[in-house]
Motif scaffolding. Structure first.
Motif, PDB file in Angstrom:
ATOM      1  N   PHE A   1       0.825  -1.203   0.000  1.00 51.76           N
ATOM      2  CA  PHE A   1       0.000   0.000   0.000  1.00 51.76           C
ATOM      3  C   PHE A   1       0.862   1.258   0.000  1.00 51.76           C
ATOM      4  O   PHE A   1       1.756   1.408   0.834  1.00 51.76           O
ATOM      5  CB  PHE A   1      -0.922   0.019   1.221  1.00 51.76           C
ATOM      6  N   LYS A   2       0.541   2.159  -0.908  1.00 48.29           N
ATOM      7  CA  LYS A   2       1.148   3.483  -0.923  1.00 48.29           C
ATOM      8  C   LYS A   2       0.131   4.482  -0.366  1.00 48.29           C
ATOM      9  O   LYS A   2      -0.869   4.104   0.251  1.00 48.29           O
ATOM     10  CB  LYS A   2       1.594   3.842  -2.341  1.00 48.29           C
ATOM     11  N   ASP A   3       0.357   5.760  -0.609  1.00 46.19           N
ATOM     12  CA  ASP A   3      -0.471   6.792   0.018  1.00 46.19           C
ATOM     13  C   ASP A   3      -1.948   6.671  -0.344  1.00 46.19           C
ATOM     14  O   ASP A   3      -2.820   6.795   0.520  1.00 46.19           O
ATOM     15  CB  ASP A   3       0.045   8.177  -0.389  1.00 46.19           C
ATOM     16  N   ILE A   4      -2.242   6.437  -1.621  1.00 48.78           N
ATOM     17  CA  ILE A   4      -3.645   6.392  -2.055  1.00 48.78           C
ATOM     18  C   ILE A   4      -4.384   5.258  -1.364  1.00 48.78           C
ATOM     19  O   ILE A   4      -5.521   5.425  -0.901  1.00 48.78           O
ATOM     20  CB  ILE A   4      -3.723   6.235  -3.588  1.00 48.78           C
ATOM     21  N   GLY A   5      -3.749   4.089  -1.288  1.00 50.90           N
ATOM     22  CA  GLY A   5      -4.392   2.950  -0.652  1.00 50.90           C
ATOM     23  C   GLY A   5      -4.613   3.169   0.830  1.00 50.90           C
ATOM     24  O   GLY A   5      -5.699   2.867   1.362  1.00 50.90           O
ATOM     25  N   VAL A   6      -3.613   3.708   1.526  1.00 48.58           N
ATOM     26  CA  VAL A   6      -3.743   3.958   2.958  1.00 48.58           C
ATOM     27  C   VAL A   6      -4.831   4.992   3.219  1.00 48.58           C
ATOM     28  O   VAL A   6      -5.624   4.860   4.170  1.00 48.58           O
ATOM     29  CB  VAL A   6      -2.396   4.430   3.543  1.00 48.58           C
ATOM     30  N   GLU A   7      -4.892   6.021   2.378  1.00 47.56           N
ATOM     31  CA  GLU A   7      -5.922   7.046   2.545  1.00 47.56           C
ATOM     32  C   GLU A   7      -7.321   6.454   2.399  1.00 47.56           C
ATOM     33  O   GLU A   7      -8.230   6.758   3.181  1.00 47.56           O
ATOM     34  CB  GLU A   7      -5.718   8.170   1.521  1.00 47.56           C
ATOM     35  N   SER A   8      -7.512   5.598   1.399  1.00 46.51           N
ATOM     36  CA  SER A   8      -8.814   4.960   1.177  1.00 46.51           C
ATOM     37  C   SER A   8      -9.223   4.097   2.371  1.00 46.51           C
ATOM     38  O   SER A   8     -10.366   4.160   2.840  1.00 46.51           O
ATOM     39  CB  SER A   8      -8.758   4.112  -0.094  1.00 46.51           C
ATOM     40  N   ILE A   9      -8.296   3.308   2.873  1.00 46.42           N
ATOM     41  CA  ILE A   9      -8.579   2.441   4.023  1.00 46.42           C
ATOM     42  C   ILE A   9      -8.869   3.280   5.259  1.00 46.42           C
ATOM     43  O   ILE A   9      -9.794   2.996   6.025  1.00 46.42           O
ATOM     44  CB  ILE A   9      -7.393   1.490   4.254  1.00 46.42           C
ATOM     45  N   GLY A  10      -8.077   4.334   5.469  1.00 47.33           N
ATOM     46  CA  GLY A  10      -8.291   5.207   6.615  1.00 47.33           C
ATOM     47  C   GLY A  10      -9.654   5.859   6.598  1.00 47.33           C
ATOM     48  O   GLY A  10     -10.333   5.942   7.639  1.00 47.33           O
ATOM     49  N   MET A  11     -10.097   6.320   5.441  1.00 45.40           N
ATOM     50  CA  MET A  11     -11.417   6.945   5.329  1.00 45.40           C
ATOM     51  C   MET A  11     -12.526   5.965   5.676  1.00 45.40           C
ATOM     52  O   MET A  11     -13.473   6.305   6.380  1.00 45.40           O
ATOM     53  CB  MET A  11     -11.607   7.461   3.903  1.00 45.40           C
ATOM     54  N   ALA A  12     -12.399   4.729   5.196  1.00 41.02           N
ATOM     55  CA  ALA A  12     -13.408   3.715   5.499  1.00 41.02           C
ATOM     56  C   ALA A  12     -13.459   3.424   6.993  1.00 41.02           C
ATOM     57  O   ALA A  12     -14.541   3.263   7.576  1.00 41.02           O
ATOM     58  CB  ALA A  12     -13.110   2.436   4.720  1.00 41.02           C
TER      59      ALA A  12
ATOM     60  N   MET B   1      -2.822  12.469   5.581  1.00 39.82           N
ATOM     61  CA  MET B   1      -4.237  12.164   5.340  1.00 39.82           C
ATOM     62  C   MET B   1      -4.716  11.065   6.293  1.00 39.82           C
ATOM     63  O   MET B   1      -5.830  11.121   6.810  1.00 39.82           O
ATOM     64  CB  MET B   1      -4.442  11.739   3.888  1.00 39.82           C
ATOM     65  N   PHE B   2      -3.877  10.069   6.520  1.00 36.01           N
ATOM     66  CA  PHE B   2      -4.207   8.984   7.443  1.00 36.01           C
ATOM     67  C   PHE B   2      -4.431   9.537   8.845  1.00 36.01           C
ATOM     68  O   PHE B   2      -5.313   9.072   9.584  1.00 36.01           O
ATOM     69  CB  PHE B   2      -3.070   7.968   7.432  1.00 36.01           C
ATOM     70  N   ALA B   3      -3.659  10.545   9.234  1.00 39.96           N
ATOM     71  CA  ALA B   3      -3.790  11.138  10.566  1.00 39.96           C
ATOM     72  C   ALA B   3      -5.172  11.741  10.779  1.00 39.96           C
ATOM     73  O   ALA B   3      -5.705  11.703  11.893  1.00 39.96           O
ATOM     74  CB  ALA B   3      -2.710  12.198  10.765  1.00 39.96           C
ATOM     75  N   ILE B   4      -5.762  12.283   9.733  1.00 35.82           N
ATOM     76  CA  ILE B   4      -7.122  12.836   9.846  1.00 35.82           C
ATOM     77  C   ILE B   4      -8.103  11.727  10.197  1.00 35.82           C
ATOM     78  O   ILE B   4      -8.993  11.902  11.041  1.00 35.82           O
ATOM     79  CB  ILE B   4      -7.519  13.535   8.539  1.00 35.82           C
ATOM     80  N   SER B   5      -7.928  10.566   9.574  1.00 37.37           N
ATOM     81  CA  SER B   5      -8.809   9.428   9.862  1.00 37.37           C
ATOM     82  C   SER B   5      -8.647   8.938  11.290  1.00 37.37           C
ATOM     83  O   SER B   5      -9.605   8.486  11.920  1.00 37.37           O
ATOM     84  CB  SER B   5      -8.522   8.288   8.883  1.00 37.37           C
ATOM     85  N   LEU B   6      -7.427   9.017  11.826  1.00 36.20           N
ATOM     86  CA  LEU B   6      -7.171   8.536  13.179  1.00 36.20           C
ATOM     87  C   LEU B   6      -7.991   9.282  14.219  1.00 36.20           C
ATOM     88  O   LEU B   6      -8.295   8.744  15.292  1.00 36.20           O
ATOM     89  CB  LEU B   6      -5.683   8.667  13.512  1.00 36.20           C
ATOM     90  N   ARG B   7      -8.363  10.501  13.936  1.00 37.38           N
ATOM     91  CA  ARG B   7      -9.120  11.295  14.908  1.00 37.38           C
ATOM     92  C   ARG B   7     -10.451  10.646  15.274  1.00 37.38           C
ATOM     93  O   ARG B   7     -10.975  10.864  16.362  1.00 37.38           O
ATOM     94  CB  ARG B   7      -9.373  12.696  14.352  1.00 37.38           C
ATOM     95  N   GLY B   8     -10.995   9.851  14.349  1.00 43.18           N
ATOM     96  CA  GLY B   8     -12.281   9.198  14.629  1.00 43.18           C
ATOM     97  C   GLY B   8     -12.154   7.845  15.295  1.00 43.18           C
ATOM     98  O   GLY B   8     -13.154   7.247  15.687  1.00 43.18           O
ATOM     99  N   LEU B   9     -10.928   7.344  15.448  1.00 41.60           N
ATOM    100  CA  LEU B   9     -10.717   6.004  16.008  1.00 41.60           C
ATOM    101  C   LEU B   9     -10.363   6.114  17.488  1.00 41.60           C
ATOM    102  O   LEU B   9      -9.293   5.700  17.931  1.00 41.60           O
ATOM    103  CB  LEU B   9      -9.620   5.277  15.232  1.00 41.60           C
ATOM    104  N   THR B  10     -11.261   6.642  18.265  1.00 43.12           N
ATOM    105  CA  THR B  10     -10.959   6.956  19.663  1.00 43.12           C
ATOM    106  C   THR B  10     -10.843   5.725  20.554  1.00 43.12           C
ATOM    107  O   THR B  10     -10.351   5.832  21.676  1.00 43.12           O
ATOM    108  CB  THR B  10     -12.037   7.894  20.242  1.00 43.12           C
ATOM    109  N   ALA B  11     -11.268   4.563  20.074  1.00 42.15           N
ATOM    110  CA  ALA B  11     -11.146   3.327  20.861  1.00 42.15           C
ATOM    111  C   ALA B  11      -9.829   2.601  20.592  1.00 42.15           C
ATOM    112  O   ALA B  11      -9.553   1.560  21.196  1.00 42.15           O
ATOM    113  CB  ALA B  11     -12.317   2.385  20.567  1.00 42.15           C
TER     114      ALA B  11
END
Length: 331
Positions: A146-157, A182-192
């Motif tokens: 996985f490169k940036d695009i793939g990680v971003e897609s997974i993070g958003m999901a 971009m992945f860091a933005i997704s992490l904000r929602g993973l509070t558990a």
């Protein structure tokens, strides 16, 4: 139940898998290949279904063709919670087949696809599988492509549908600075989140800063793997500032990151603020820490009453550049 050799016991496994009372079946390391997967799917069609909750087929010769063949069996496992597909030969075509052939796979709490050959073109299929499984708690995607695009897609999901995720493994991929931000933005929602492994990517100091900020609300974080990311002193400084935000942190790996004395000083400062004493394992091996800072670190870690392991190997802990042991029996 665990099967020792699929090719010998093919005739016995179908009745096992179709049993309504059997909850767990491991075919780990049994030479389970595309032909075996087809036999299992055919057998379950005739048997009518399966009550399995845990299926492990890791470390085999399972190709993408084999995973597609296995889909017939997975369609009949309506209670499946864990699907282990790690250490195989699966690429993007395999996960695309899994996503399209088993749309009713919605009960997963654990999915392992680590140590395969999946690249960014398979990330969209994985993202859709994630979206169908809001109860997902553990996701292993380490050692893929996985490169940036793939990680971003997974993070958003993950950030839009799996708020209860506790373990995410993405180490040994090809995420760079932009992907990390971009992945860091997704992490904000993973509070558990309790465990995050993004070791051996290419995120650099700017990526580390973004990830640290993204984890600010992950108050239950207890295991963080950031080794092999070229963080340098700047990245270590960002991590040092955030350590006090994670009161449950028990494992921290910053190994092989080109961190010198200035960076380790910031980590030391963060550890002083991390007053809960929960840290059990600290790995800062393969960096550029000198003897003076290492002794300062040792003094600080003396206050970490729960610490059991501190790895300082392959730093420059003496004037001659040779490793020396810090005079503290806990280390």
């Amino acid at each position: 139940s665990s099967v020792s050799d699929w090719k010998i016991l093919t005739g016995d496994v179908v009745p096992l898998a179709s049993s309504r009372s059997l909850a767990r079946l491991s075919l780990y390391g049994t030479k389970f290949d595309a032909h075996a997967a087809l036999l299992l799917s055919s057998g379950l069609r005739s048997e009518g279904g399966s009550g399995l909750e845990h299926l492990e087929v890791g470390r085999n010769d399972l190709s993408s063709e084999g995973l597609v063949n296995l889909c017939g069996a997975l369609q009949r496992m309506t209670k499946l919670e864990h699907l282990g597909l790690g250490c195989n030969l699966i690429d993007q075509q395999g996960v695309q087949g899994l996503e399209s052939e088993v749309p009713d796979l919605t009960t997963l709490t654990s999915l392992t696809l680590g140590r395969n050959r999946i690249d960014d073109s398979g990330a969209e299929a994985i993202s859709r599988i994630i979206g169908r499984n809001p109860g997902l708690r553990r996701l292993d995607l380490e050692s893929n492509r996985f490169k940036d695009i793939g990680v971003e897609s997974i993070g958003m999901a993950l950030s839009t549908g799996t708020f209860g995720l506790t373990s995410l493994l993405l180490g040994h991929n090809r995420m760079e600075v932009g992907g990390a931000q971009m992945f860091a933005i997704s992490l904000r929602g993973l509070t558990a989140l309790q465990e995050l492994d993004i070791a051996h990517n290419l995120i650099g100091p700017q990526g580390a800063t973004a990830v640290a900020e993204g984890l600010r609300q992950c108050l239950h974080l207890n295991s963080l793997h950031l080794g092999g990311n070229k963080l340098g002193d700047e990245g270590a400084e960002a991590l040092g500032f955030m350590l006090s935000a994670w009161p449950s942190l028990s494992f921290l790996s910053l190994r092989d990151n080109k961190i010198g004395d200035d960076g380790i000083s910031q980590v030391v400062g963060g550890l002083k603020e991390h007053s809960s004493g929960s840290l059990l394992h600290l790995d800062i091996a393969f960096n550029s820490v000198t003897e003076g800072r290492a002794r300062l670190l040792a003094d600080t870690l003396g206050a970490c009453t729960q610490l059991r392991v501190c790895d300082l190997g392959f730093n420059s802990l003496s004037a001659k550049g040779q490793n020396t042991k810090i005079p503290n029996p806990k280390f």
